[in-house]
Design an enzyme around this catalytic site. Structure first.
Site, PDB file in Angstrom:
ATOM      1  N   GLY A 118      10.337  -5.331  -2.605  1.00 42.17           N
ATOM      2  CA  GLY A 118      10.305  -3.946  -3.016  1.00 42.17           C
ATOM      3  C   GLY A 118       9.065  -3.270  -2.465  1.00 42.17           C
ATOM      4  N   MET A 119       9.261  -2.266  -1.610  1.00 42.57           N
ATOM      5  CA  MET A 119       8.144  -1.591  -0.944  1.00 42.57           C
ATOM      6  C   MET A 119       8.027  -0.163  -1.468  1.00 42.57           C
ATOM      7  SD  MET A 119       8.522  -3.010   2.978  1.00 42.57           S
ATOM      8  CE  MET A 119       6.831  -2.560   3.385  1.00 42.57           C
ATOM      9  N   SER A 120       6.882   0.143  -2.060  1.00 38.55           N
ATOM     10  CA  SER A 120       6.651   1.468  -2.636  1.00 38.55           C
ATOM     11  C   SER A 120       5.924   2.396  -1.671  1.00 38.55           C
ATOM     12  CB  SER A 120       5.826   1.344  -3.916  1.00 38.55           C
ATOM     13  OG  SER A 120       4.517   0.875  -3.608  1.00 38.55           O
ATOM     14  N   GLY A 121       5.495   1.862  -0.525  1.00 37.86           N
ATOM     15  CA  GLY A 121       4.694   2.656   0.394  1.00 37.86           C
ATOM     16  C   GLY A 121       3.214   2.586   0.096  1.00 37.86           C
ATOM     17  N   CYS A 152      11.925   0.120 -16.107  1.00 35.57           N
ATOM     18  CA  CYS A 152      12.246   0.154 -14.680  1.00 35.57           C
ATOM     19  C   CYS A 152      12.176  -1.243 -14.075  1.00 35.57           C
ATOM     20  CB  CYS A 152      11.291   1.100 -13.950  1.00 35.57           C
ATOM     21  SG  CYS A 152      11.659   1.324 -12.206  1.00 35.57           S
ATOM     22  N   GLY A 205       4.743  -6.074  -5.409  1.00 36.41           N
ATOM     23  CA  GLY A 205       3.290  -6.049  -5.320  1.00 36.41           C
ATOM     24  C   GLY A 205       2.605  -6.030  -6.665  1.00 36.41           C
ATOM     25  N   VAL A 210      -0.467   0.199  -0.802  1.00 34.76           N
ATOM     26  CA  VAL A 210      -1.149  -0.901  -0.147  1.00 34.76           C
ATOM     27  C   VAL A 210      -0.737  -2.256  -0.731  1.00 34.76           C
ATOM     28  CG1 VAL A 210      -3.168  -0.757  -1.682  1.00 34.76           C
ATOM     29  CG2 VAL A 210      -3.417  -1.740   0.608  1.00 34.76           C
ATOM     30  N   CYS A 248       5.953   8.011 -12.341  1.00 30.94           N
ATOM     31  CA  CYS A 248       6.359   8.490 -11.023  1.00 30.94           C
ATOM     32  C   CYS A 248       7.256   9.723 -11.076  1.00 30.94           C
ATOM     33  CB  CYS A 248       7.046   7.378 -10.247  1.00 30.94           C
ATOM     34  SG  CYS A 248       8.644   6.842 -10.929  1.00 30.94           S
TER      35      CYS A 248
END
Length: 440
Positions: free
Chosen positions: A10-13, A104, A128, A15, A225
């Site tokens: 899962g990539m949130s954008g 979530c 992450g 770091v 978010c």
């Protein structure tokens, strides 16, 4: 690894998930990046700078390209609205303060996303998060080996033998997010990877800089978010409309009328701002009664509680007892050593070599003879709470009573109470409303 295992990341954008992808790749996993689109089309501008917004997708895609891994965007807007946003609004309407991040994680990131992972042939889901998930394999008569490699099946089950996962606090205590993962069940934890758990935040940023990632110095999101400016009241007004707010009256703890309010949704336990004046001492919200729409106010002493109940408790299999008179889930001197549960044919209630005090899976209700059973632990009553010693008393209907050794301020219904033994998450549940302090 004899076979390269595939991981859906899962990539949130940000770091953290970006460096997680690099670490997994270096560990020999085949990494597939995915970013969830959770905003409806009419909310794109609002989500622009959030972890789930268009800029996040662009950042995640750029990182994936730099790491040489594929990247996909999955549309979860409908599910996010139903499982997270609707929950968020309805909890406030019920006089409770929600925790959307926990929901979530359970329902989407480690829930619905698994169907996408399977479709892409993935063995695990990775994020992450700053938490440690130890994958333990134990055969009969063996206490288990932490971090032993589990099988690549959908549940991560070893056959024969026992397979389970243990959730722990991260090494970086300031960033630890194990609190937000307490509600994950074994089927989710066994197929989850959190590669940042044993690292410190400065290390993560330094790795990102060494890789030349543009997100290396990207500021961490500190907000919900989907709530612009962290103004949940404005969000609820736009979401529900003023006519859906439950207006009512404000009383003090002695039953004296203080004033009127524009909606119980606009208050939370411990709140001081927005209350009528006229008192010699500061007033705080100490209770919300959704049946009468009353907001109850009192002074600082009225905010303090020495016990409370939690429901929908999710116990982790680490909470195993070997002695009926044991004072904690772990024997004296064991530290944080863990115990297993049967991983095959769970519904048959096959006994484990280290039985739990409740039937079958850790998340189920305690057996009749164990109701009233108690043990000592540390409890966090909110994410930023440092934790406090307590006695945990098991009760019926998947509930537990938390008896605090030192009274705590602003124990808030709707928030999660997570139970720890040292750094190990034993379980947790949702804080219930106390009996109203106002006389009928």
């Amino acid at each position: 690894m004899p076979m390269k295992q595939r991981v859906l990341l899962g990539m949130s954008g940000g770091v953290d998930s970006s460096v997680a992808g690099y670490l997994l790749r270096e560990q020999g996993y085949e990494v597939v990046g995915v970013t969830m689109k959770v905003w409806p089309q009419d909310c794109i501008s609002r989500a622009e700078d959030k972890c789930c917004g268009p800029q996040a997708v662009a950042d995640a895609r750029g990182v994936a390209h730099a790491l040489g891994i594929p990247h996909y965007v999955v549309d979860e807007a409908d599910q996010f609205e139903r499982l997270v946003i609707d929950y968020f609004a309805s909890e406030y309407q019920a006089g409770r303060t929600p925790n959307p991040c926990v929901m979530c994680n359970e329902k989407l990131k480690f829930g619905n996303l698994w169907s996408k992972a399977r479709a892409l042939g993935c063995d695990y889901i990775a994020t992450g998060h700053y938490a440690i998930i130890d994958h333990v394999v134990a055969a009969c008569g063996d206490r288990g080996r932490v971090d032993s490699r589990t099988a690549s099946g959908a549940t991560g089950v070893i056959d024969p033998g026992y397979s389970y996962a243990v959730l722990r606090k991260s090494v970086d205590r300031r960033k630890d997010q194990s609190y937000f993962l307490f509600s994950l069940h074994q089927t989710q934890l066994r197929r989850a990877l959190t590669p940042l758990g044993r690292m410190m935040k400065p290390q993560i940023r330094e790795i990102a800089r060494s890789l030349g990632l543009k997100v290396a110095d990207k500021i961490d999101s500190q907000e919900i978010c989907f709530v612009p400016g962290n103004d949940y009241k404005a969000f609820l007004r736009s979401r529900l409309g003023e006519n859906e707010f439950h207006r009512g009256e404000i009383y003090d703890v002695d039953g004296n009328f203080v004033g009127e309010h524009d909606g119980i949704e606009l208050f939370t336990i411990g709140q001081r701002k927005g209350l009528p004046g006229g008192s010699l001492r500061p007033r705080y919200v100490v209770d919300l009664d959704p049946e009468t729409n009353r907001v109850i106010v009192g002074d600082a002493d009225d905010l303090v509680a020495d016990e409370f109940e939690i429901d929908r408790v999710n116990w982790h299999p680490v909470v195993a007892m070997t002695k009926a008179d044991s004072a904690s889930p772990l024997d004296e001197g064991e530290g944080t050593e863990v115990r297993g549960i049967p991983s095959q044919n769970r519904e048959s209630r096959e006994p484990s070599p280290y039985p739990l005090p409740w039937e079958g899976r850790g998340e189920e209700t305690p057996r009749g003879q164990d109701r009233g059973f108690s043990f000592e632990a540390t409890v966090k009553i909110r994410y930023n709470h440092p934790g406090t010693p307590a006695t945990i008393v098991l009760s019926e209907d998947n509930r537990a009573r938390i008896c605090l050794h030192e009274p705590q301020r602003a124990v808030t219904p709707g928030q999660a109470a997570v139970i720890y033994k040292d750094d190990v998450v034993l379980g947790g549940g949702w804080i219930c409303r106390r009996e109203a302090p106002v006389l009928a």
